[in-house]
Enzyme design. Sequence first.
Site, PDB file in Angstrom:
ATOM      1  N   GLU A 142      90.938  32.031  81.290  1.00 14.49           N
ATOM      2  CA  GLU A 142      92.096  31.515  82.017  1.00 14.49           C
ATOM      3  C   GLU A 142      92.032  29.996  81.952  1.00 14.49           C
ATOM      4  O   GLU A 142      91.011  29.402  82.327  1.00 14.49           O
ATOM      5  CB  GLU A 142      92.068  31.988  83.474  1.00 14.49           C
ATOM      6  CG  GLU A 142      93.284  31.561  84.264  1.00 14.49           C
ATOM      7  CD  GLU A 142      93.241  32.049  85.707  1.00 14.49           C
ATOM      8  OE1 GLU A 142      94.159  31.708  86.467  1.00 14.49           O
ATOM      9  OE2 GLU A 142      92.272  32.741  86.064  1.00 14.49           O
ATOM     10  N   ARG A 197      77.572  39.958  84.572  1.00 14.99           N
ATOM     11  CA  ARG A 197      77.821  38.554  84.300  1.00 14.99           C
ATOM     12  C   ARG A 197      76.507  37.780  84.375  1.00 14.99           C
ATOM     13  O   ARG A 197      75.494  38.273  84.870  1.00 14.99           O
ATOM     14  CB  ARG A 197      78.825  37.978  85.304  1.00 14.99           C
ATOM     15  CG  ARG A 197      78.322  37.935  86.737  1.00 14.99           C
ATOM     16  CD  ARG A 197      79.421  37.476  87.683  1.00 14.99           C
ATOM     17  NE  ARG A 197      79.932  36.173  87.298  1.00 14.99           N
ATOM     18  CZ  ARG A 197      81.061  35.664  87.779  1.00 14.99           C
ATOM     19  NH1 ARG A 197      81.797  36.354  88.627  1.00 14.99           N
ATOM     20  NH2 ARG A 197      81.452  34.461  87.414  1.00 14.99           N
ATOM     21  N   LYS A 233      83.637  28.738  89.460  1.00 18.40           N
ATOM     22  CA  LYS A 233      84.592  27.649  89.251  1.00 18.40           C
ATOM     23  C   LYS A 233      84.931  26.951  90.567  1.00 18.40           C
ATOM     24  O   LYS A 233      85.034  25.721  90.618  1.00 18.40           O
ATOM     25  CB  LYS A 233      85.879  28.198  88.618  1.00 18.40           C
ATOM     26  CG  LYS A 233      85.792  28.472  87.133  1.00 18.40           C
ATOM     27  CD  LYS A 233      87.158  28.887  86.608  1.00 18.40           C
ATOM     28  CE  LYS A 233      87.123  29.172  85.122  1.00 18.40           C
ATOM     29  NZ  LYS A 233      88.463  29.582  84.617  1.00 18.40           N
TER      30      LYS A 233
END
Length: 569
Positions: A37, A264, A274
């Site tokens: 993204e 992850r 983030k």
Amino acid sequence: MPETDPAVPSDFIRNIIARDLENNKYGGHVATRFPPEPNGYLHIGHAKSMCLNFGIAAENKDGECHLRFDDTNPGKEEIEYIESIKSDVKWLGFEWGRHLYYASDYFEKMYDYAVQLIKKGMAYVCSLSAREIKEYRGTLTEPGTESPFRSRPVGENLALFECMKAGEFEDGAHVLRAKIDMASGNLNMRDPAIFRIRRMAHPRTGGKWYIYPMYDFAHPLSDSIEGITHSICTLEFEDHRPLYDWVLDALELECHPQQIEFARLNISYTVLSKRRLLELVDGGHVRGWDDPRMPTLLGLARRGYPPAAIRKFCERIGVAKVNSVVDIALLEHCVREELNLTARRVMVVLRPIKVIIDNYPEGKTEDLDAENNPEDPAMGSRKVPFSRVLYIERDDFRPDPDQPKKYFRLAPGREVRLKYAFYIKCVGVVKDEHSGEVVEIHCTYDPQTRGGWSSDGRKVRGTLQWVSTAHCLEAEVRLYDHLFTKENPLDEKDGSDFKDSINPDSMVTLERCKMEPGFEGAGPGSMFQFLRHGYFCVDPDSVPEGKPVFNRTVALRDTWAKIEKALKK
């Protein structure tokens, strides 16, 4: 099952793909995708996904990996991030070729698919507020409540959805929801929103659209449109897989990719969120997204991490189904392994103290041979100027030769080796009359030990690096360490904020460091091993024909190598 190549990694995802190929699923084709993204900069967690998806594509004949930007949220996305992500992918060593895509390219198709769902009675326009939708959703133990707008006629839904597209409503006035099951045990299946109103311009489509698809709707459709075979996601999307399959089945699409989830990446002494990385930047705790202490690929590149080392690290940690924390020492070990083979050696004195060789002729200079990299003889050698007055490391001298114990470097009456040069012996010191600190060391040298070796067989235990005061360059050196003092900065059980564990010594700047000449033209990113100190790279703050600035990439001490050795016992 076909025979496996021992050079190719093996894990549960690759095993699934191997079985699919054996059964000729998807026509024996493999197509993966890396779908960032564009709302921020990539970090090393994204590198794991990148290596996995591009790696699997490369391992299979005619395999392809798509770089697709999930640009469905115009409020947070910028062209700057798109260009940065492209640069990061190339820096890490991957190419997408003709397979560059954007979810925004499919907005028209996604709108048409949404209309199909409405006509099938499988989607409806809901006029509840966001707060009401949340209240109606229910809990993990209680079923949700159906929206009063769930039974709207198809014609009314189509008309409202068309008005949403035309920009006739304000944000939040309506959403388009999939009609699935408000009593489902999976909250993601309780009539999730698939389109929302966002009256704002998009970085690529401008002001054309007033509605945008939700990720859970755009994700499976983008995969299907592009002909992806295996949609590899991190574990947080496992509960979304039923919705992924529902969208494709409800629309009866011919291409139905298989979503597979993996754990992850989590690394000790690091945060890979983030939102929290943004807090560090906005709060001034770091110098920006490319700060060498940041786990962003921009930061790692500026710190001097080689792309090959990051790829090797991702290969070594493998792919698992369960979340875990990887020791940052393994990442640093991979960096050392790579730089040990490729970095040129150089002598640098970080905290200098002057040494005068009393019996060396004044005004004389001689060039001594030094290896550029003992691991790679092809890199050749260089000449290092030697003269009467030198700098050595302040820590390489002690006034008391017995303190601390097992101290084998320079001290009064002791002889040591200057690397590539001669044996020297301390015969006196000069102290500051006020502080009593040693400011100058006087030595004698043995001219018969040229090259650092004695012809009479006597041995010394200490070897020092040095630079000639008359020839050395001055440099600024930034010593970087872990950004956090806690192994798990996000463990807030004691009530602390993750920023409370920021390491105050994560960056120490040393001015007036001295380095041997010959490196004046080294450009940003050039890598070196500073003997006995670690691996360093030239920072972009260096200016041509000015004082160079170096970042410590990683120290020489290899914690992971010691861990591996202990595990083998």
